[in-house]
Design an enzyme around this catalytic site. Sequence first.
Site, PDB file in Angstrom:
ATOM      1  N   LYS A 119      64.754  30.545 -14.213  1.00 47.58           N
ATOM      2  CA  LYS A 119      65.825  30.047 -15.077  1.00 47.58           C
ATOM      3  C   LYS A 119      65.284  29.697 -16.466  1.00 47.58           C
ATOM      4  CE  LYS A 119      67.446  25.819 -15.234  1.00 47.58           C
ATOM      5  NZ  LYS A 119      68.093  24.521 -14.957  1.00 47.58           N
TER       6      LYS A 119
ATOM      7  N   ASP B 180      72.123  28.098 -14.102  1.00 43.80           N
ATOM      8  CA  ASP B 180      72.037  26.648 -13.942  1.00 43.80           C
ATOM      9  C   ASP B 180      73.175  26.175 -13.026  1.00 43.80           C
ATOM     10  OD1 ASP B 180      74.351  26.668 -15.471  1.00 43.80           O
ATOM     11  OD2 ASP B 180      73.628  25.228 -16.958  1.00 43.80           O
TER      12      ASP B 180
END
Length: 251
Positions: free
Chosen positions: A119, A137
């Site tokens: 991420k 997220d």
Amino acid sequence: MVRRARRINRELAEVFPYAHPELDFENPFQLVVATVLSAQTTDLRVNQTTPALFAKYPTPEDLAAADPEEVEEILRPTGFFRAKTRSVIGLSKVLAEDFGGEVPGRLEDLVKLPGVGRKTAFVVLGNAFGRPGITVDTHFQRLVRRWKWTEETDPDKIEAAVGALFPKSDWTDLSHHVIWHGRRICHARRPACGACPIAPLCPAYGEGETDPEKAEKLLKYEKGGFPGQRLKPPQAYLDAGGRPAPPLGAG
């Protein structure tokens, strides 16, 4: 599903034409550090904390040689400050020793840095290097499942499933659009369904407040008249009516 997914992204692009990463940064090093610090806290809190950090430690070499206790004191407002201190000092040492003090522009190198997962790596690749990536997220995970783009719960599998619905060139902006929509309108507990611009396309319409006036009061950030997350936002955001966030310690 592909047609509906791409239409949702087009609609969101019109609603949030000024969408951008909500972490303040001036270079790839600042972005990778800020993204690591954003775990379990808000981008606003990170943005209020990093000016002091980067003023004292402007380069990977500076942060690599820092006294951990001094860094901890600066990072305390972000929570989990001891673990975050270990990560940012650790990644700075790797950057200084293995990459000549420069943040690498490849996924396989970025994920070798302490505290950096896929991420964080995609945030850096997409926003510091212009290389497409999907940032999965909590907001992104919630919305793509609400929209029935995937039923996966593992971030890597979500990334693959959603990536298959869009051209690679769309991935970074798609991430911004979805995350902005999740922060401003499609909240976890009380989505503002009655104020949602993509309500006709949403299979989860009705999970939240459908009354337009009540829904309007649930909007956050610039949509609700509140400041955004960045102390130094892009000019396009300001031109669209967005307001910068206050510095740490302001009322």
